[in-house]
Design an enzyme around this catalytic site. Sequence first.
Site, PDB file in Angstrom:
ATOM      1  N   GLY A 194       0.957  -1.134  -0.192  1.00  0.00           N
ATOM      2  CA  GLY A 194       0.001   0.067   0.056  1.00  0.00           C
ATOM      3  C   GLY A 194       0.741   1.197   0.011  1.00  0.00           C
ATOM      4  O   GLY A 194       2.175   1.120  -0.370  1.00  0.00           O
ATOM      5  N   ASP A 212      -8.839   3.521  12.571  1.00  0.00           N
ATOM      6  CA  ASP A 212      -9.000   3.156  11.064  1.00  0.00           C
ATOM      7  C   ASP A 212      -9.974   2.068  10.884  1.00  0.00           C
ATOM      8  O   ASP A 212      -9.582   1.174   9.930  1.00  0.00           O
ATOM      9  CB  ASP A 212      -7.725   3.066  10.673  1.00  0.00           C
ATOM     10  CG  ASP A 212      -7.673   3.151   9.210  1.00  0.00           C
ATOM     11  OD1 ASP A 212      -8.437   3.654   8.600  1.00  0.00           O
ATOM     12  OD2 ASP A 212      -6.609   2.793   8.296  1.00  0.00           O
ATOM     13  N   ASP A 272      -4.072  -3.674  11.302  1.00  0.00           N
ATOM     14  CA  ASP A 272      -3.872  -2.349  11.004  1.00  0.00           C
ATOM     15  C   ASP A 272      -3.800  -1.611  12.216  1.00  0.00           C
ATOM     16  O   ASP A 272      -4.805  -0.851  12.266  1.00  0.00           O
ATOM     17  CB  ASP A 272      -4.446  -1.842  10.021  1.00  0.00           C
ATOM     18  CG  ASP A 272      -4.221  -0.553   9.161  1.00  0.00           C
ATOM     19  OD1 ASP A 272      -2.703  -0.297   9.778  1.00  0.00           O
ATOM     20  OD2 ASP A 272      -4.270  -0.217   8.290  1.00  0.00           O
TER      21      ASP A 272
HETATM   22  N1  LIG Z   1      -0.776 -10.834  10.067  1.00  0.00           N
HETATM   23  C1  LIG Z   1      -1.470 -10.735   8.727  1.00  0.00           C
HETATM   24  N2  LIG Z   1      -1.797 -11.917   8.347  1.00  0.00           N
HETATM   25  C2  LIG Z   1      -2.213 -12.165   6.957  1.00  0.00           C
HETATM   26  N3  LIG Z   1      -2.464 -11.015   6.361  1.00  0.00           N
HETATM   27  C3  LIG Z   1      -2.135  -9.696   6.918  1.00  0.00           C
HETATM   28  C4  LIG Z   1      -1.941  -9.509   8.215  1.00  0.00           C
HETATM   29  N4  LIG Z   1      -1.490  -8.287   8.312  1.00  0.00           N
HETATM   30  C5  LIG Z   1      -1.879  -7.404   7.546  1.00  0.00           C
HETATM   31  N5  LIG Z   1      -2.402  -8.377   6.401  1.00  0.00           N
HETATM   32  C6  LIG Z   1      -2.894  -7.939   4.931  1.00  0.00           C
HETATM   33  O1  LIG Z   1      -1.984  -6.879   4.502  1.00  0.00           O
HETATM   34  C7  LIG Z   1      -2.966  -5.881   4.406  1.00  0.00           C
HETATM   35  C8  LIG Z   1      -2.470  -4.528   4.882  1.00  0.00           C
HETATM   36  O2  LIG Z   1      -1.915  -4.394   6.073  1.00  0.00           O
HETATM   37  P1  LIG Z   1      -2.445  -3.135   6.904  1.00  0.00           P
HETATM   38  O3  LIG Z   1      -3.821  -2.885   6.855  1.00  0.00           O
HETATM   39  O4  LIG Z   1      -1.826  -3.572   8.477  1.00  0.00           O
HETATM   40  O5  LIG Z   1      -1.480  -2.023   6.563  1.00  0.00           O
HETATM   41  P2  LIG Z   1      -1.836  -0.704   5.938  1.00  0.00           P
HETATM   42  O6  LIG Z   1      -1.238   0.237   7.051  1.00  0.00           O
HETATM   43  O7  LIG Z   1      -3.416  -0.831   5.511  1.00  0.00           O
HETATM   44  O8  LIG Z   1      -1.227  -0.481   4.899  1.00  0.00           O
HETATM   45  P3  LIG Z   1      -1.515   0.638   3.634  1.00  0.00           P
HETATM   46  O9  LIG Z   1      -2.375   1.673   4.252  1.00  0.00           O
HETATM   47  O10 LIG Z   1      -0.246   0.975   3.216  1.00  0.00           O
HETATM   48  O11 LIG Z   1      -2.245  -0.294   2.502  1.00  0.00           O
HETATM   49  C9  LIG Z   1      -4.363  -6.130   5.303  1.00  0.00           C
HETATM   50  O12 LIG Z   1      -5.538  -5.906   4.645  1.00  0.00           O
HETATM   51  C10 LIG Z   1      -4.314  -7.824   5.166  1.00  0.00           C
HETATM   52  O13 LIG Z   1      -4.619  -7.988   3.816  1.00  0.00           O
HETATM   53 MG   LIG Z   2      -5.176  -1.411   6.531  1.00  0.00          MG
END
Ligand SMILES: Nc1ncnc2c1ncn2[C@@H]1O[C@H](COP(=O)(O)OP(=O)(O)OP(=O)(O)O)[C@@H](O)[C@H]1O
Ligand SMILES: [Mg+2]
Length: 256
Positions: free
Chosen positions: A60, A189, A206
């Site tokens: 992301g 969030d 997240d």
């Molecule tokens: N522990 C986990 N196991 C499996 N999938 C995960 C895990 N942590 C995160 N993900 C996947 O990664 C995606 C992004 O993670 P997260 O939401 O924590 O990051 P983010 O801060 O939203 O990143 P960005 O805003 O840059 O997209 C999640 O929506 C999920 O699909």
């Molecule tokens: Mg996220």
Amino acid sequence: MPENDLSALESLLKSHEFLYHVNLDRKTADLVFDGRTLKALYEFMGRNSIDYIDFPISSGKESVVFKAYSKGKPVVIKVYKLSTLRFANIWKYIEGDYRFSKERIHRSNIVNIWAKKEFTNLKQLRKYGIPCPRPIAFHKNLLLMSYVGTKVAPAPMIKEVSIDFSEIYNQVVEDLGIMYRKAKLVHADMSEYNLLYHRRKAYFVDLGQAVDRDHPAADYFLERDLRNVVRFFSSKGINCNFENLLKKVKGEPVSE
Ligand SMILES: Nc1ncnc2c1ncn2[C@@H]1O[C@H](COP(=O)(O)OP(=O)(O)OP(=O)(O)O)[C@@H](O)[C@H]1O
Ligand SMILES: [Mg+2]
């Protein structure tokens, strides 16, 4: 290991490209990782017995999430991007949170506090039995946590699945209540992007921006979260409204 037997990664770090810091920000957009992150990743993998990085689960604007293997078991590494995690955007989630407001914060280290904050928040959720990844370690702008998913694939976001949402809605409401009343946290969030569907449950992910309930903007964040929850679950045919949900989460009586 003999000193001259540098790993490919170390040699890369010492190469001209990574020592040359001018325009690094512009470069990171293409490279994904800057030199500091690669160095941190190298140290992190050694310390946490990471055998190898498998594939990016998600890439992301602000982070890249990888599936990796540690001692033969799947784990997840979240890498916060140094260049795009905006100081002004994340400062408001740290400044009012007494747990982190005393940290020595600078533009260059705020992203490291972010990793520590997500680690601490996940730990707090686990303590109260809320489904979420188990935090394992953090270092600089990296977070290591348990993998949520099957052998075949990482768990999908709840927005991607076709199921009967009533059971999941009840669980999400109950866990948001536990998060607020017992763990004393507001996710800040909350949306269908940050809930994964795994083993018939919603897993909260997240947690970097989640704040203590005493944060001056906690009520505002809670309201925004719950409006998102109502919007998503209403679109899936669940009969819910914001006022009742807020009462339920706060543990106040609801007349239905
Ligand atoms: N522990 C986990 N196991 C499996 N999938 C995960 C895990 N942590 C995160 N993900 C996947 O990664 C995606 C992004 O993670 P997260 O939401 O924590 O990051 P983010 O801060 O939203 O990143 P960005 O805003 O840059 O997209 C999640 O929506 C999920 O699909
Ligand atoms: Mg996220």
